[in-house]
Write a protein that holds these residues in place. Structure first.
Motif, PDB file in Angstrom:
ATOM      1  N   LEU B  40       0.844  -1.227   0.140  1.00  0.00           N
ATOM      2  CA  LEU B  40       0.013   0.165  -0.070  1.00  0.00           C
ATOM      3  C   LEU B  40       0.957   1.205   0.192  1.00  0.00           C
ATOM      4  CD1 LEU B  40      -2.843   0.947   0.227  1.00  0.00           C
ATOM      5  CD2 LEU B  40      -2.795   0.851   2.581  1.00  0.00           C
ATOM      6  N   ALA B  41       1.937   1.120   0.669  1.00  0.00           N
ATOM      7  CA  ALA B  41       2.846   2.448   0.769  1.00  0.00           C
ATOM      8  C   ALA B  41       3.386   2.757  -0.777  1.00  0.00           C
ATOM      9  CB  ALA B  41       4.025   2.108   1.869  1.00  0.00           C
ATOM     10  N   GLN B  43       2.372   1.721  -3.622  1.00  0.00           N
ATOM     11  CA  GLN B  43       1.237   2.390  -4.530  1.00  0.00           C
ATOM     12  C   GLN B  43       1.098   3.810  -4.055  1.00  0.00           C
ATOM     13  OE1 GLN B  43      -0.130   1.041  -7.279  1.00  0.00           O
ATOM     14  NE2 GLN B  43       1.148  -0.848  -6.733  1.00  0.00           N
ATOM     15  N   LEU B  44       0.781   4.341  -2.952  1.00  0.00           N
ATOM     16  CA  LEU B  44       0.495   5.517  -2.609  1.00  0.00           C
ATOM     17  C   LEU B  44       1.857   6.464  -3.031  1.00  0.00           C
ATOM     18  CD1 LEU B  44      -0.959   4.931   0.784  1.00  0.00           C
ATOM     19  CD2 LEU B  44      -2.078   6.247  -0.865  1.00  0.00           C
ATOM     20  N   ALA B  45       3.116   5.855  -2.710  1.00  0.00           N
ATOM     21  CA  ALA B  45       4.216   6.559  -2.980  1.00  0.00           C
ATOM     22  C   ALA B  45       4.421   7.045  -4.678  1.00  0.00           C
ATOM     23  CB  ALA B  45       5.534   6.098  -2.365  1.00  0.00           C
ATOM     24  N   LEU B  47       1.928   7.073  -6.931  1.00  0.00           N
ATOM     25  CA  LEU B  47       0.788   7.389  -7.520  1.00  0.00           C
ATOM     26  C   LEU B  47       0.562   8.549  -8.088  1.00  0.00           C
ATOM     27  CD1 LEU B  47      -2.555   6.541  -7.458  1.00  0.00           C
ATOM     28  CD2 LEU B  47      -2.897   8.125  -5.427  1.00  0.00           C
ATOM     29  N   HIS B  48       1.042   9.796  -7.580  1.00  0.00           N
ATOM     30  CA  HIS B  48       1.110  11.038  -8.309  1.00  0.00           C
ATOM     31  C   HIS B  48       2.168  11.010  -9.509  1.00  0.00           C
ATOM     32  CE1 HIS B  48      -1.577  12.160  -4.864  1.00  0.00           C
ATOM     33  NE2 HIS B  48      -1.888  13.057  -5.713  1.00  0.00           N
ATOM     34  N   LEU B  50       2.861   8.257 -11.460  1.00  0.00           N
ATOM     35  CA  LEU B  50       2.396   7.572 -12.467  1.00  0.00           C
ATOM     36  C   LEU B  50       0.775   8.225 -13.103  1.00  0.00           C
ATOM     37  CD1 LEU B  50       2.429   3.964 -10.888  1.00  0.00           C
ATOM     38  CD2 LEU B  50       3.999   4.722 -12.898  1.00  0.00           C
TER      39      LEU B  50
END
Lengths: 196, 196
Positions: B40-41, B43-45, B47-48, B50
């Motif tokens: 999850l970490a 994906q969040l890191a 996200l912006h 990608l």
């Protein structure tokens, strides 16, 4: 599957988060300032490294033993037994209890294959013997599994001549007789208290 | 404030997540396999980095232009206008629409200080002129702001001799007359359809 879908899939695995909520969260994070996503990522990445189990009480903590177990101002003679680490937080927030905790890590549930040996009951008995405990408060949910576990621990502690209590069960504050289930009503009758 | 508290505080900032839910989520993640938190970490890191905005339609995408804008099998002569990128996802999931999208990025709301110039309306007019659009479907929520925005766009497009439509408003499927509000009922009367 793109990055949003992957995030939605991961959020959907959390309890109480369905696909719709997961989607709303993902788009909210995407819309928000990127610093939020990075901060959340950091916290998640370091979470398991920072948080361990207290070797005495079993609750989550950054320092072992935890601040509650090492706090000399707390009453060391009273141990409050709870099912999960998050119960410690709930009780701490109520500011009602000033002793020590003991986390069982579950409840006896033969149907789910959880027997007494899977729980931190042995370490509770050792603590009671070693710490000169006067009272053990069983702050366990009033469910079938909770009742079974409470009865089991109570029997084990019978010989040690200490006081074993359990949280009162009855009408919730602000509740209504009309909407109270039969079992809760029955418990609140049996546990009725005298008015001075 | 320890690592759990920090995670709870961050989760509490998400829409619809109160302190209790945030706490439940944090403890669930702590109880779960650490690989989940790390995934999850990650994906969040990322996200912006990608996800960007499509330079044509304005929806979120990993590739610019987005797969919908570049899909030659889709009807380029129909543009579906939506408020937010997540509306594109909802409509795509219904499999009802096979044209292109245009994301406004909001709705006209003078009280919130959002005027037409804050929205992607200019780029919509350019697209309509350049792409030989025959129909513009306004898939905008039937709210006061939605109605205002739809009316505004409709007026701007009036001269261009294309069809401007809006999603039907009325009783939801499976709904009940008795529980339908007056405005929805009134709209469903005005929009009633002939049965063949």
């Amino acid at each position: 599957m793109n990055a949003i879908d992957r995030l939605v899939a991961l959020f959907s695995k959390l309890p109480g988060i369905g696909k719709k909520t997961a989607t709303r969260l993902a788009y909210h994070i995407l819309d928000a300032d990127p610093s939020y996503a990075l901060l959340l990522a950091e916290q998640l990445a370091s979470l398991h490294a920072l948080i361990k189990r207290c070797s005495i009480c079993g609750s989550f903590t950054e320092a072992d033993p935890c601040p509650i177990c090492t706090d000399q101002d707390r009453d060391a003679a009273t141990i409050c037994v709870v099912e999960r680490p998050q119960d410690v937080r709930v009780i701490e927030e109520s500011r009602e209890f000033h002793g020590r905790f003991h986390v069982l890590g579950g409840l006896i549930a033969p149907l789910d294959g959880i027997s007494p040996s899977d729980l931190a009951i042995g370490s509770l008995l050792s603590r009671v013997r070693a710490e000169g405990t006067r009272e053990v408060i069983l702050a366990i949910n009033p469910t079938v599994e909770g009742d079974t576990t409470a009865l089991y621990i109570q029997k084990l502690l019978k010989e040690s001549h200490l006081i074993v209590t359990r949280l009162a069960s009855g009408l919730p504050v602000g509740g209504d007789l009309e909407y109270t289930d039969r079992l809760t009503l029955s418990r609140s009758f049996r546990g009725r208290v005298k008015i001075d």
